[in-house]
Design an enzyme around this catalytic site. Structure first.
Site: not given
Length: 272
Positions: A153, A158
């Site tokens: 990933e 974020e």
């Protein structure tokens, strides 16, 4: 005619630097030897239409994980206006059928576009709220090494709550299961221009992933020799996810009085 010419020009450019394959030629694999040459645009979305381009994106369905437990296809979570895409986290306007207190908008290119190596840039503005967790990230299009997290990933960005920083991270079997989070370090942080438009991205090479913010390198995750091979699952096409998440163990509880909250996306560009 102009649209046809522009499409042909983009396709021609893509064919010179990539080898599109898969259903609908949606897998863009960079040709060997191009990694140190100048980038060429191969795919983009400026969100200039009246509706989401469903040849490129799908609204992310709900799931059971922290990140997707509030995902919804409800129209109130999406808006296109003046070349901007608004992905919204809101109080659920109708809990008679959907019992969830909050719903959120997110899009992914799964099954429609994925790329191996190159540069991705996403220009967007992040709004703040308690429990807001906007994210831009990537997952493997094909299960080359098995189930998650074997295929890795890549978290381009974020953001949590009202923070003045973003997190940029890689996850894999190597980091999550073998706990090798410091050999090499698997994440970094970068200070953003809060409440302004920023450009988030990575430059992805066969031997490293360079994270970037506003054109500046912020953190590099290298491929390492003589370690467990699960350290580098990043040798396959990945698709794109952009979503305004809400709540979860990492970001904490949602404050309903802070809603709605939005991630406002200007454009997405892919180079190889």
């Amino acid at each position: 005619m102009l649209k046809a010419l522009l499409f042909a020009a983009t396709t021609f450019t893509a064919c010179k630097v990539s080898t599109p394959s898969g259903a609908g030629n949606h897998l863009y694999v960079q040709k060997e030897g191009r990694e140190e040459k100048s980038w060429k645009l191969v795919w983009k979305d400026d969100f200039n239409g009246k509706a989401l381009d469903t040849t490129k994106w799908t609204r992310i369905p709900p799931g059971k994980s922290d990140w997707n437990k509030h995902m919804s296809s409800h129209d109130d979570c999406y808006r296109l206006d003046n070349g901007l895409l608004y992905l919204r986290g809101i109080i659920n306007p109708d809990t008679s059928v959907d019992k969830r207190p909050f719903i959120t908008g997110g899009i992914w290119s799964k099954g429609k576009f994925a790329f191996q190596y190159g540069r991705i840039e996403i220009r967007a503005k992040l709004e703040c709220a308690r429990g807001a967790w906007p994210a831009m990230w990537m997952l493997a299009e094909q299960d080359k090494y098995g189930t998650y997290p074997r295929n890795g990933e890549i978290d381009i960005m974020e953001h949590l709550n009202h923070d003045s920083i973003i997190y940029q991270t890689t996850h894999s079997y190597y980091t999550l299961n073998l706990k090798q989070t410091g050999k090499p370090p698997h994440f970094g942080t970068a200070r953003l221009n809060l409440l302004e438009f920023n450009t988030f991205g990575i430059s992805w090479y066969p031997d490293r992933i360079v994270f970037q913010l506003n054109g500046q390198d912020t953190f590099t995750y290298p491929r390492v020799k003589d370690v467990d091979p699960s350290q580098w699952p990043y040798d396959q096409p990945f698709y794109i996810l952009i979503d305004q998440q809400l709540g979860g163990n990492w970001v904490g509880k949602v404050n309903p009085t802070d809603l709605p909250v939005q991630m406002i996306v200007d454009w997405v560009k892919i180079y190889q």
